[in-house]
Design a protein around this motif. Structure first.
Motif, PDB file in Angstrom:
ATOM      1  N   TRP A  31      -7.879  -3.719   5.840  1.00  0.00           N
ATOM      2  CA  TRP A  31      -7.145  -3.191   6.988  1.00  0.00           C
ATOM      3  C   TRP A  31      -6.882  -1.707   6.785  1.00  0.00           C
ATOM      4  O   TRP A  31      -7.209  -1.151   5.748  1.00  0.00           O
ATOM      5  CB  TRP A  31      -5.828  -3.939   7.188  1.00  0.00           C
ATOM      6  CG  TRP A  31      -4.920  -3.821   6.010  1.00  0.00           C
ATOM      7  CD1 TRP A  31      -3.968  -2.869   5.796  1.00  0.00           C
ATOM      8  CD2 TRP A  31      -4.896  -4.665   4.863  1.00  0.00           C
ATOM      9  NE1 TRP A  31      -3.345  -3.079   4.586  1.00  0.00           N
ATOM     10  CE2 TRP A  31      -3.903  -4.174   3.993  1.00  0.00           C
ATOM     11  CE3 TRP A  31      -5.614  -5.779   4.468  1.00  0.00           C
ATOM     12  CZ2 TRP A  31      -3.619  -4.760   2.768  1.00  0.00           C
ATOM     13  CZ3 TRP A  31      -5.325  -6.364   3.241  1.00  0.00           C
ATOM     14  CH2 TRP A  31      -4.334  -5.853   2.418  1.00  0.00           C
ATOM     15  N   VAL A  32      -6.260  -1.065   7.781  1.00  0.00           N
ATOM     16  CA  VAL A  32      -5.863   0.343   7.667  1.00  0.00           C
ATOM     17  C   VAL A  32      -4.348   0.459   7.746  1.00  0.00           C
ATOM     18  O   VAL A  32      -3.683  -0.355   8.378  1.00  0.00           O
ATOM     19  CB  VAL A  32      -6.535   1.233   8.740  1.00  0.00           C
ATOM     20  CG1 VAL A  32      -8.025   1.284   8.541  1.00  0.00           C
ATOM     21  CG2 VAL A  32      -6.190   0.786  10.125  1.00  0.00           C
ATOM     22  N   GLU A  33      -3.813   1.452   7.066  1.00  0.00           N
ATOM     23  CA  GLU A  33      -2.371   1.718   7.008  1.00  0.00           C
ATOM     24  C   GLU A  33      -2.162   3.226   6.990  1.00  0.00           C
ATOM     25  O   GLU A  33      -3.070   3.973   6.642  1.00  0.00           O
ATOM     26  CB  GLU A  33      -1.774   1.170   5.704  1.00  0.00           C
ATOM     27  CG  GLU A  33      -1.769  -0.318   5.557  1.00  0.00           C
ATOM     28  CD  GLU A  33      -0.547  -0.968   6.156  1.00  0.00           C
ATOM     29  OE1 GLU A  33       0.397  -0.258   6.540  1.00  0.00           O
ATOM     30  OE2 GLU A  33      -0.549  -2.190   6.233  1.00  0.00           O
ATOM     31  N   ILE A  34      -0.954   3.664   7.287  1.00  0.00           N
ATOM     32  CA  ILE A  34      -0.566   5.058   7.102  1.00  0.00           C
ATOM     33  C   ILE A  34       0.347   5.104   5.884  1.00  0.00           C
ATOM     34  O   ILE A  34       1.379   4.425   5.845  1.00  0.00           O
ATOM     35  CB  ILE A  34       0.145   5.618   8.348  1.00  0.00           C
ATOM     36  CG1 ILE A  34      -0.824   5.635   9.521  1.00  0.00           C
ATOM     37  CG2 ILE A  34       0.683   7.026   8.069  1.00  0.00           C
ATOM     38  CD1 ILE A  34      -0.199   6.039  10.835  1.00  0.00           C
ATOM     39  N   LEU A  35      -0.057   5.889   4.865  1.00  0.00           N
ATOM     40  CA  LEU A  35       0.668   5.947   3.603  1.00  0.00           C
ATOM     41  C   LEU A  35       0.818   7.383   3.125  1.00  0.00           C
ATOM     42  O   LEU A  35       0.161   8.286   3.618  1.00  0.00           O
ATOM     43  CB  LEU A  35      -0.081   5.162   2.514  1.00  0.00           C
ATOM     44  CG  LEU A  35      -0.332   3.686   2.735  1.00  0.00           C
ATOM     45  CD1 LEU A  35      -1.175   3.134   1.600  1.00  0.00           C
ATOM     46  CD2 LEU A  35       0.959   2.918   2.863  1.00  0.00           C
ATOM     47  N   ASN A  36       1.657   7.558   2.102  1.00  0.00           N
ATOM     48  CA  ASN A  36       1.776   8.810   1.351  1.00  0.00           C
ATOM     49  C   ASN A  36       1.121   8.603  -0.007  1.00  0.00           C
ATOM     50  O   ASN A  36       1.080   7.477  -0.517  1.00  0.00           O
ATOM     51  CB  ASN A  36       3.240   9.177   1.110  1.00  0.00           C
ATOM     52  CG  ASN A  36       3.965   9.547   2.365  1.00  0.00           C
ATOM     53  OD1 ASN A  36       3.428  10.183   3.244  1.00  0.00           O
ATOM     54  ND2 ASN A  36       5.210   9.138   2.458  1.00  0.00           N
ATOM     55  N   TYR A  37       0.645   9.689  -0.615  1.00  0.00           N
ATOM     56  CA  TYR A  37       0.153   9.645  -1.994  1.00  0.00           C
ATOM     57  C   TYR A  37       1.001  10.613  -2.797  1.00  0.00           C
ATOM     58  O   TYR A  37       1.141  11.782  -2.425  1.00  0.00           O
ATOM     59  CB  TYR A  37      -1.325  10.042  -2.046  1.00  0.00           C
ATOM     60  CG  TYR A  37      -1.909   9.932  -3.428  1.00  0.00           C
ATOM     61  CD1 TYR A  37      -2.141   8.683  -3.981  1.00  0.00           C
ATOM     62  CD2 TYR A  37      -2.204  11.051  -4.176  1.00  0.00           C
ATOM     63  CE1 TYR A  37      -2.652   8.559  -5.260  1.00  0.00           C
ATOM     64  CE2 TYR A  37      -2.719  10.939  -5.446  1.00  0.00           C
ATOM     65  CZ  TYR A  37      -2.946   9.696  -5.979  1.00  0.00           C
ATOM     66  OH  TYR A  37      -3.457   9.578  -7.250  1.00  0.00           O
ATOM     67  N   ASN A  38       1.599  10.154  -3.898  1.00  0.00           N
ATOM     68  CA  ASN A  38       2.518  11.012  -4.647  1.00  0.00           C
ATOM     69  C   ASN A  38       1.891  11.656  -5.885  1.00  0.00           C
ATOM     70  O   ASN A  38       2.588  12.195  -6.724  1.00  0.00           O
ATOM     71  CB  ASN A  38       3.780  10.238  -5.040  1.00  0.00           C
ATOM     72  CG  ASN A  38       3.533   9.198  -6.109  1.00  0.00           C
ATOM     73  OD1 ASN A  38       2.426   9.037  -6.605  1.00  0.00           O
ATOM     74  ND2 ASN A  38       4.572   8.460  -6.462  1.00  0.00           N
ATOM     75  N   GLY A  39       0.581  11.586  -5.992  1.00  0.00           N
ATOM     76  CA  GLY A  39      -0.102  12.144  -7.155  1.00  0.00           C
ATOM     77  C   GLY A  39      -0.391  11.107  -8.218  1.00  0.00           C
ATOM     78  O   GLY A  39      -1.187  11.336  -9.119  1.00  0.00           O
ATOM     79  N   LYS A  40       0.246   9.937  -8.105  1.00  0.00           N
ATOM     80  CA  LYS A  40       0.035   8.852  -9.063  1.00  0.00           C
ATOM     81  C   LYS A  40      -0.296   7.532  -8.377  1.00  0.00           C
ATOM     82  O   LYS A  40      -1.078   6.747  -8.879  1.00  0.00           O
ATOM     83  CB  LYS A  40       1.275   8.663  -9.935  1.00  0.00           C
ATOM     84  CG  LYS A  40       1.598   9.839 -10.791  1.00  0.00           C
ATOM     85  CD  LYS A  40       2.846   9.588 -11.592  1.00  0.00           C
ATOM     86  CE  LYS A  40       3.229  10.838 -12.358  1.00  0.00           C
ATOM     87  NZ  LYS A  40       4.475  10.707 -13.062  1.00  0.00           N
ATOM     88  N   CYS A  41       0.364   7.273  -7.242  1.00  0.00           N
ATOM     89  CA  CYS A  41       0.161   6.004  -6.543  1.00  0.00           C
ATOM     90  C   CYS A  41       0.418   6.174  -5.058  1.00  0.00           C
ATOM     91  O   CYS A  41       0.964   7.174  -4.617  1.00  0.00           O
ATOM     92  CB  CYS A  41       1.047   4.905  -7.130  1.00  0.00           C
ATOM     93  SG  CYS A  41       2.808   5.244  -7.007  1.00  0.00           S
ATOM     94  N   VAL A  48       8.475   2.829  -1.686  1.00  0.00           N
ATOM     95  CA  VAL A  48       7.982   1.653  -2.407  1.00  0.00           C
ATOM     96  C   VAL A  48       6.490   1.795  -2.667  1.00  0.00           C
ATOM     97  O   VAL A  48       5.721   2.170  -1.780  1.00  0.00           O
ATOM     98  CB  VAL A  48       8.257   0.358  -1.598  1.00  0.00           C
ATOM     99  CG1 VAL A  48       7.719  -0.858  -2.304  1.00  0.00           C
ATOM    100  CG2 VAL A  48       9.744   0.226  -1.326  1.00  0.00           C
ATOM    101  N   GLU A  49       6.069   1.482  -3.898  1.00  0.00           N
ATOM    102  CA  GLU A  49       4.655   1.548  -4.244  1.00  0.00           C
ATOM    103  C   GLU A  49       3.857   0.522  -3.450  1.00  0.00           C
ATOM    104  O   GLU A  49       4.270  -0.622  -3.300  1.00  0.00           O
ATOM    105  CB  GLU A  49       4.472   1.309  -5.740  1.00  0.00           C
ATOM    106  CG  GLU A  49       3.056   1.537  -6.203  1.00  0.00           C
ATOM    107  CD  GLU A  49       2.909   1.455  -7.713  1.00  0.00           C
ATOM    108  OE1 GLU A  49       1.808   1.121  -8.155  1.00  0.00           O
ATOM    109  OE2 GLU A  49       3.898   1.708  -8.425  1.00  0.00           O
TER     110      GLU A  49
END
Length: 66
Positions: A31-41, A48-49
């Motif tokens: 599926w597709v989602e809108i997320l952030n990337y913090n440089g690690k995860c 929340v990871e």
């Protein structure tokens, strides 16, 4: 329009609040989602990871002007 970028080739910058569209999968499907990337995860809103495996990402399009 942007093209999908493999996470094996490149990851988004880790600017705070920089959201991207991702393609993710697990044993249930893809599926597709809108997320952030913090440089690690990958992070969902609220810090929340994200538990699924992200395979590709692309920048979000610019919002409409009218």
């Amino acid at each position: 329009m942007s093209k999908w970028i493999s996470v094996e080739d490149e990851l988004p910058n880790d600017e705070s609040g920089y959201k991207v569209l991702v393609s993710a999968n697990d044993i249930v499907g893809q599926w597709v989602e809108i997320l952030n990337y913090n440089g690690k995860c990958w992070i969902v809103d609220g810090g929340v990871e994200y538990p699924a495996i992200v395979t590709h990402w692309m920048p979000l399009p610019k919002p409409p002007t009218k």
